[in-house]
Enzyme design. Sequence first.
Site, PDB file in Angstrom:
ATOM      1  N   ASP A   1      40.011  66.179  76.692  1.00  0.00           N
ATOM      2  CA  ASP A   1      39.429  64.974  76.098  1.00  0.00           C
ATOM      3  C   ASP A   1      39.713  64.900  74.599  1.00  0.00           C
ATOM      4  O   ASP A   1      40.018  65.908  73.954  1.00  0.00           O
ATOM      5  CB  ASP A   1      37.919  64.897  76.367  1.00  0.00           C
ATOM      6  CG  ASP A   1      37.132  66.080  75.808  1.00  0.00           C
ATOM      7  OD1 ASP A   1      37.623  67.219  75.894  1.00  0.00           O
ATOM      8  OD2 ASP A   1      36.025  65.850  75.268  1.00  0.00           O
TER       9      ASP A   1
ATOM     10  N   GLU B   1      34.773  68.435  76.030  1.00  0.00           N
ATOM     11  CA  GLU B   1      34.616  69.409  74.927  1.00  0.00           C
ATOM     12  C   GLU B   1      34.052  68.718  73.705  1.00  0.00           C
ATOM     13  O   GLU B   1      33.190  69.249  73.016  1.00  0.00           O
ATOM     14  CB  GLU B   1      35.971  70.046  74.586  1.00  0.00           C
ATOM     15  CG  GLU B   1      35.856  71.229  73.616  1.00  0.00           C
ATOM     16  CD  GLU B   1      35.884  70.841  72.137  1.00  0.00           C
ATOM     17  OE1 GLU B   1      35.588  71.713  71.313  1.00  0.00           O
ATOM     18  OE2 GLU B   1      36.174  69.668  71.813  1.00  0.00           O
TER      19      GLU B   1
HETATM   20 ZN   LIG Z   1      39.227  70.513  70.064  1.00  0.00          ZN
END
Ligand SMILES: [Zn+2]
Length: 386
Positions: A75, A137
């Site tokens: 992401d 993340e």
């Molecule tokens: Zn990163």
Amino acid sequence: MEDNSNVREILEKLVSFPTVSRDTNLPLVEWVESYLSSHGISSERVTSPCGMKAHLYAQVGPETDAGVILSGHTDVVPVDGQAWTTDPWTLTEREGKLFGRGACDMKGFDALALLAMARAAKLPLKRPLQLALSFDEEVGCAAVVDLVEAMKGELPRAREVIVGEPTMMRVVTGHKGGLAYHVHVRGFEVHSSLLPYGVSAIMQAAKLIDWANQRNAENAAKTPSELAVPFDPPFTTLHVGKIEGGTAHNITAKDCRYFMEFRFVPGESPEDWARAFEAKAAELSAEMQKIHPDTGIDLTPGFALPALAPETDGAAETLARRLTGDNGRHVVSYGTEGSQFQVRGYSTVICGPGDIAQAHQPDEFLSLAQLAAGEAFIDRLLDSMC
Ligand SMILES: [Zn+2]
């Protein structure tokens, strides 16, 4: 400079998927699956509860323990409101730099990890190479826990984890942990002339915030632990960056809302800080309810990320130092998924191409030199595993 056209093509493809954390990453995952299978590598998905996103893991080499995990996230942060001079979803070269959202954080490393898997599939590896690609993340590093647990359960136990967040290929062995809460203080409205009969949400919020001030002063006064010394500042900090509440100057405030953030040093745990904070909030709630039963403090957890602690004679650190030649001592101020591996028993370091200063920025870029340094690192890693 080395010819890195191959890894660059992979990066170009990865950047073309607009995998902002709030959106699906499945088209990217599908592409990665087909890339791996074109090199004879099978992979597994760990799908999110909503079904909109997936982690992916894979392994090449012998079915033995003591392998190496290359870990990256798929992401990226949004580009909304940023002034880009190129299309963020088209990898664009200019003056030795590759521009694109995620080029640096961290699809550059993802591309290197995929290339490593493809090359490893043709090599006589003595121990396995494993790939871990995650989602979410950038919104708290919590989702990766499911990926780590799946790999622990399904694959031979790896010995070293290399998380390729941008470090300019330096070996980073520690970062602070994070903990956050949405705080909602619920008061009871009366005219301020009748103060003792009301509960001001703002004035109660101030008490809980002052508790944070006291912890900051206490932490700053302590002698830092050995694990905390490399950090600046070398102690845990508590912070409120935004607050809102109140109706009028002469009414005790009904509501006050703010966001409380903790950045704690290795050796301290999110659980301990959570317990201390929740106990103080409960104590204040009880005092407020003596005045009016409908008042209190509601805490909604935000993120909770363990710290990454430098390991003593850590296997991952030893490997990364041998491959990079970097014997310096480095810690970083940003959180990573690395600590989620470490607290589950894996030796872990952070080492990847690019400069964190470019992450999340408009015109984010990865230099061709860093991409080449990353590829040289991958090649030395594969050599060391044969
Ligand atoms: Zn990163």
